[in-house]
Design a protein around this motif. Structure first.
Motif, PDB file in Angstrom:
ATOM      1  N   TRP A 244       0.786  -1.036   0.021  1.00  0.00           N
ATOM      2  CA  TRP A 244       0.117  -0.086   0.043  1.00  0.00           C
ATOM      3  C   TRP A 244       0.925   1.138  -0.059  1.00  0.00           C
ATOM      4  CZ3 TRP A 244      -3.379   2.153   4.567  1.00  0.00           C
ATOM      5  CH2 TRP A 244      -4.292   3.144   4.289  1.00  0.00           C
ATOM      6  N   ASP A 245       0.944   2.061  -0.999  1.00  0.00           N
ATOM      7  CA  ASP A 245       1.429   3.343  -1.192  1.00  0.00           C
ATOM      8  C   ASP A 245       0.487   4.633  -1.312  1.00  0.00           C
ATOM      9  OD1 ASP A 245       4.413   2.529  -1.561  1.00  0.00           O
ATOM     10  OD2 ASP A 245       3.432   1.139  -3.136  1.00  0.00           O
ATOM     11  N   VAL A 246       0.886   5.766  -0.763  1.00  0.00           N
ATOM     12  CA  VAL A 246      -0.063   6.773  -0.515  1.00  0.00           C
ATOM     13  C   VAL A 246       0.855   7.824  -1.072  1.00  0.00           C
ATOM     14  CG1 VAL A 246      -1.580   5.848   0.992  1.00  0.00           C
ATOM     15  CG2 VAL A 246       0.278   7.257   1.849  1.00  0.00           C
TER      16      VAL A 246
ATOM     17  N   TYR B 189       0.703  12.272  -0.999  1.00  0.00           N
ATOM     18  CA  TYR B 189      -0.082  13.787  -0.739  1.00  0.00           C
ATOM     19  C   TYR B 189       0.972  14.806  -1.304  1.00  0.00           C
ATOM     20  CZ  TYR B 189      -1.725  17.568   1.901  1.00  0.00           C
ATOM     21  OH  TYR B 189      -2.350  18.863   2.617  1.00  0.00           O
TER      22      TYR B 189
ATOM     23  N   GLN C  25      -3.168  10.364  -3.391  1.00  0.00           N
ATOM     24  CA  GLN C  25      -3.345   9.215  -4.245  1.00  0.00           C
ATOM     25  C   GLN C  25      -3.093   8.137  -3.347  1.00  0.00           C
ATOM     26  OE1 GLN C  25      -1.237  11.719  -5.612  1.00  0.00           O
ATOM     27  NE2 GLN C  25      -2.873  12.754  -6.485  1.00  0.00           N
ATOM     28  N   SER C  26      -3.569   6.942  -3.666  1.00  0.00           N
ATOM     29  CA  SER C  26      -3.618   5.637  -3.033  1.00  0.00           C
ATOM     30  C   SER C  26      -3.620   4.394  -3.772  1.00  0.00           C
ATOM     31  CB  SER C  26      -4.776   5.589  -1.821  1.00  0.00           C
ATOM     32  OG  SER C  26      -4.528   4.137  -1.354  1.00  0.00           O
ATOM     33  N   ASN C  27      -2.404   3.535  -3.831  1.00  0.00           N
ATOM     34  CA  ASN C  27      -2.431   2.628  -4.553  1.00  0.00           C
ATOM     35  C   ASN C  27      -2.242   1.360  -3.635  1.00  0.00           C
ATOM     36  OD1 ASN C  27      -2.108   3.363  -7.538  1.00  0.00           O
ATOM     37  ND2 ASN C  27      -0.568   4.666  -6.350  1.00  0.00           N
ATOM     38  N   LEU C  28      -3.112   0.316  -3.655  1.00  0.00           N
ATOM     39  CA  LEU C  28      -3.252  -0.746  -2.930  1.00  0.00           C
ATOM     40  C   LEU C  28      -3.198  -2.013  -3.785  1.00  0.00           C
ATOM     41  CD1 LEU C  28      -3.587  -1.960   0.055  1.00  0.00           C
ATOM     42  CD2 LEU C  28      -6.151  -1.870  -0.479  1.00  0.00           C
TER      43      LEU C  28
ATOM     44  N   ASN D 281      -7.183   1.560  -6.787  1.00  0.00           N
ATOM     45  CA  ASN D 281      -6.274   2.668  -6.314  1.00  0.00           C
ATOM     46  C   ASN D 281      -7.423   3.940  -6.492  1.00  0.00           C
ATOM     47  OD1 ASN D 281      -6.163   3.866  -9.238  1.00  0.00           O
ATOM     48  ND2 ASN D 281      -5.291   1.993  -9.457  1.00  0.00           N
TER      49      ASN D 281
END
Length: 971
Positions: free
Chosen positions: A738-740, A742, A832-835, A843
């Motif tokens: 999980w990467d975010v 901001y 942004q969120s990538n899971l 995402n």
């Protein structure tokens, strides 16, 4: 005797030292077993090195204990120690998307992330936005602090792009876009929607955004708005074929809230009962009638590999069919691109050939929102007895279409055919030659061309009520055609010297740049109107840019960096005495984390401070020959008769021999950081930019020139801001990641000087004649709103025509207007969120705009009861039920119509599932679904606070909500 013995001992030891060095060879392949040409192989702590050939082979002399370092863009660097025994070292390199970030493309070359000292943001394919991406800029919307991208509502429409809020009043605030080394023209070709709409987003590999002056100054007079460098995908050694197919439907999710038929009849009855008999029996929602569910598709096929087993090549094809929400609107694009990247002469010559072709078909739909809002909701769309194609139109007693009334918006859409076709070819040839006798020295030559041939036609039938022959008093329809040819050619040549001297690193760049813009257009004029001007061909003045540039990048121990550049620029737009200028920059960085006191830190993995200063120019004005004395030939129907001869007059035009470019000076301070083995990383930038000698289209005193307005260099304003970018790898596991991200930007802008300290009124609005709602004033933001202060009764209701007497002179006039806000946000944010979990990926992208106001010109000009008593009763926004405003001339200048433009928008949500090794090893099949423009949270009462032009909302093209399905096959 002792000397002879010593000499004999040395001679005996000499062969031992020679034989201690061995020749090591091997092959470098990727994780699929395909050879990789051009891999950099260095012997650590020495100046020795080599590269792999076309077959991935290499050979190098080593001593026992020396370390070989294998590196290649897009792959993880590997270090291998030579043990003195095994002289065959084969290496299998592993792809690593993160490694792409190690080298960032900047102007005329590239730099490592470590050595960059300016404010540069790089976004690669891994971090691109997902969803219905039709134009390339949407890939990075909301991804870069300081970069604002506002997308239009039409299919394939362009975007308003600004970096750090822009730097000009009336000249262009758009950044310079450089595509594979070719600077593009920011002007849109006739019959096209934007400069990027004909580029296939699937061909883009990375963006580099040069935000501050120290990073952008290498582009001189064209970089005042910042620079965006786009790099397309290139071929690689391994064969890979990808097929992407997506289908989507877009639905309208918001429209102007106007009276329905029942409310309309009641309001007419209450206020103008004598006009009730003019109303119809229908119940028509005209906004529903002009929109539709827009169905679109996008297909991409690409293949990359080694042509003839040796030449890295990539070929891609794209077909995009996009319907617009407005009925009849469409955008169809077909593209083909080819990239060939051989390496010749033992890798001393790198060749990059990029060729791209696109064909775009457009059908433009007229902006009928104004008519749809105002049209009587009690009237039907169609009238079987109507002579106007069976559509209802307001008619006079003699049956002819009435004047000064809204036209049927559905009829306007369906009876108007406004189509165009554009062929565009663009590409470049890049030659990078590393001299055999001096490998540290390279000569780079880049030749580029961008040519567009476009044409279109506009027509309406005789049954349309939108055109009239003034002499005969009858409708004759419309027919006209146009065409345009535009060519942008460029040639760059520069030397790069890159070498190390112990702890010192030196990289020097010096070169020459030439670019020329040509344009020729043709129009038939209105063919059906005998009184209209006839066919005309126009050849625009050529615009030529010539520049000389130099840059020095110096480093010491890979910890201390100093970078400087200077460009000498000239452009043909200005007076020969004023068209040459110099644009310098200097910046420095300190890699603190490489110092001994932090090098072994378990907490801080990266810490760098940056500082930069630079100057840029701005020359992007509409007129290219204002410095000349010019004359314009009158039209064929504008003649004077002298005796038997009819003379067509010549009219002198505005001239300003002193016109020159704007100058922008900027200071930037930055901090880059990373903690806990790069789990948390980011940057902070603080900047101040001063724009001077601003180009403004301003009034000219009567008799002082041949026009009452023209471009002049006046004024100065200062922008200050802070940018923050944070990346957090929240979870890093084998099956779960999980990467975010901001990012945050805050602005403050102030006009510090205007000519004679006088206000400049801008921001034209609908309602009345010649009204403006904005002002340029010293001490205020550019384009500040300039309104009356509305007064309210005890219940909080606005009092029509009642405003505060701000100057206290007992009279309400223009001197009581005040600066009540501005149309730009104070803060911008993106999240942004990538899971990923096993084979699932999820995402989403959020954007926020905080502060700034928007002027609701829809309500101010239309929500007045007096509009019921026009030539045909006009429908009204429902706000009139709250205010009860009748019609006061100054009501449109009230701050009552100024609203908060803040919003939070969910741009994209996507969910996918990937089948690995679908039908054989190394293949994959991914299914995904998505939602675009999922929701917006705002207090604005209009359709969309983001789409108002310059902060003024007046019947804009809305953006709908898009539902997407897609499949990706990779083999």
């Amino acid at each position: 005797m002792r000397t002879i013995k010593l000499l004999g001992l040395l001679l005996m030891l000499l062969p031992i030292s020679i034989f201690a060095q061995s020749t090591v060879s091997g092959t470098v392949v990727n994780d699929n077993g395909m050879p990789i040409p051009g891999v950099n192989i260095l012997v650590k702590n020495t100046t020795k090195g080599t590269t792999t050939d076309f077959d991935g082979n290499y050979s190098i002399d080593l001593e026992k204990g020396e370390t070989l370092s294998f590196s290649y863009i897009g792959y993880r660097t590997q270090d291998i120690v030579f043990n003195g025994n095994n002289t065959r070292i084969n290496v299998s390199m592993v792809e690593d998307a993160e490694a792409l970030k190690e080298v960032v493309v900047v102007g005329y070359g590239d730099q490592t992330v470590k050595s960059i000292s300016g404010s540069v943001a790089s976004v690669t394919e891994k971090d691109f936005n997902k969803g219905n991406i039709v134009t390339s800029e949407s890939l990075i919307q909301g991804r870069v602090p300081g970069l604002s991208i506002t997308k239009g509502g039409g299919p394939g429409s362009g975007s308003e792009i600004t970096i750090r809020g822009g730097s000009s009043f009336n000249a262009s605030n758009a950044p310079l876009i450089v595509l594979d080394g070719l600077p593009l023209n920011n002007e849109t070709a006739a019959g096209t929607r934007s400069i990027l709409s004909s580029i296939n987003p699937n061909d883009i590999e990375s963006f580099s955004v040069l935000k501050d002056a120290s990073a952008s100054a290498i582009y001189g007079i064209r970089a005042a708005g910042g620079v965006i460098i786009i790099n397309t995908k290139k071929g690689r050694g391994e064969l890979n074929v990808t097929l992407d197919v997506q289908r989507n439907v877009t639905k309208i999710d918001n429209s102007i809230d106007v009276l329905n038929a029942s409310q309309f009849r009641t309001l007419v009855s209450d206020n103008f009962p004598d006009r009730l008999d003019e109303l119809g029996e229908a119940n028509t929602n005209w906004q529903d009638e002009i929109y539709r569910d827009a169905v679109s598709s996008d297909i991409n096929l690409s293949a990359r590999g080694a042509l003839f087993g040796e030449i890295p090549t990539r070929l891609s094809l794209n077909r995009s069919d996009q319907q617009g929400l407005r009925r009849t609107s469409k955008f169809d694009r077909t593209t083909a691109s080819l990239s060939i990247n051989p390496r010749l002469f033992d890798d001393h010559l790198k060749v990059g050939l990029n060729a791209n072709y696109s064909n775009v078909d457009n059908r433009f739909a007229a902006g009928v929102e104004g008519s749809a809002i105002a049209f009587d909701p009690t009237q039907p769309v169609r009238d079987p007895g109507s002579p106007y194609g069976g559509f209802f139109e307001f008619r006079d007693n003699d049956g002819s279409a009435s004047s000064n009334v809204p036209r049927n918006p559905v009829a306007e859409l369906l009876q108007t055919r406004n189509v165009s076709n554009a062929d565009r070819f663009f590409g470049n040839l890049n030659l990078d030659y590393k001299f055999h006798f001096l490998p540290a020295l390279s000569l780079v030559t880049n030749l580029g061309i961008d040519r567009t041939e476009s044409g279109g036609a506009f027509s309406r039938p005789r049954t349309s009520a939108l055109g009239v022959n003034a002499e005969q008093g009858e409708f004759i329809g419309n027919l006209s055609r146009y065409s345009q040819k535009r060519t942008n050619t460029s040639a760059d040549a520069y030397f790069i010297f890159d070498d190390n001297y112990g702890d010192f690193g030196v990289k020097l760049t010096a070169g020459y740049s030439y670019q020329k813009f040509e344009s020729e257009s043709f129009t038939t004029g209105e063919i059906l109107d005998p009184n209209a001007q006839g066919p005309r061909t126009t050849v625009a003045d050529d615009v030529v840019f010539i520049g000389y540039f130099g840059r020095a990048n110096l480093s010491f121990k890979e910890k201390y960096f100093i970078n400087g550049s200077i460009r000498r620029d000239g452009v043909s737009k200005f007076n020969p005495e004023d068209r040459i200028e110099y644009f310098p920059s200097v910046s420095g960085a300190w890699q603190i984390s490489e110092e001994d006191f932090l090098k072994d830190s378990q907490v801080i993995s990266n810490l760098k401070v940056r500082a930069g200063w630079g100057q840029l120019g701005q020359q992007d004005i509409s007129s290219t020959t204002d410095y000349l004395s010019r004359y314009q030939r009158g039209l064929s129907n504008q003649q004077y008769r002298f005796g038997p001869n009819a003379i067509v007059p010549l009219q002198p035009l505005y001239t300003n021999p002193n016109i020159s470019w704007e100058i922008l000076t900027e200071i930037n301070l930055g901090l880059d950081f990373a903690f806990f083995d790069d789990r948390i990383s980011g940057s902070v930038d603080v900047f101040e930019r001063t724009a001077d000698d601003l180009l403004s289209f301003v009034p000219v005193p009567d008799g002082a020139n041949f026009s009452n307005q023209g471009f002049q260099n006046i004024g100065e304003f200062v922008s200050k801001g802070v940018e923050i970018n944070l990346d957090y790898n929240v979870i890093r596991q084998d099956d779960l990641n999980w990467d975010v991200n901001y990012n945050f930007t805050a602005f403050d802008r102030e006009i510090t000087r205007l000519a004679f300290g006088q206000d400049i009124f801008v921001g034209g609005i609908s309602g009345g004649t010649g009204n403006t709602i904005q002002v340029q004033r010293e001490g205020e933001w550019p384009n500040s709103f300039f309104t009356y202060a509305q007064l309210y009764d005890q219940s909080g209701q606005p009092i029509e025509g009642a405003y505060a007497d701000i100057n206290g002179d007992g009279t309400i006039d223009d001197r009581d207007r005040y600066v009540s806000g501005n149309g730009q946000a104070d803060m911008l944010m993106g999240f942004q969120s990538n899971l990923t979990y096993k084979n699932f990926d999820f995402n989403f992208n959020l954007r926020a705009s905080i502060g700034g106001e928007i002027y609701n010109n829809v309500n101010s000009s239309r929500a007045q009861l007096g509009n019921l008593d026009l030539a045909a009763p006009n429908n009204l926004p429902v706000q009139v039920l709250e205010t009860g405003f009748a019609r006061t001339p100054d009501v449109i200048l009230s701050d009552f119509y100024l609203e908060d433009a803040s919003f939070l928008r969910m741009d994209n949500i996507t969910l996918g599932y990937t089948l690995e090794n679908f039908n054989k090893d190394s293949t994959s099949l991914r299914f995904w679904m998505g939602l675009q423009n999922a929701f917006i949270i705002t207090d604005y009462s209009g359709i969309d606070p983001e789409l108002g032009s310059g902060g003024i909302d007046n019947t804009i093209y809305p953006r709908g909500r898009t539902y997407l399905l897609g499949v990706n096959y990779n083999f």
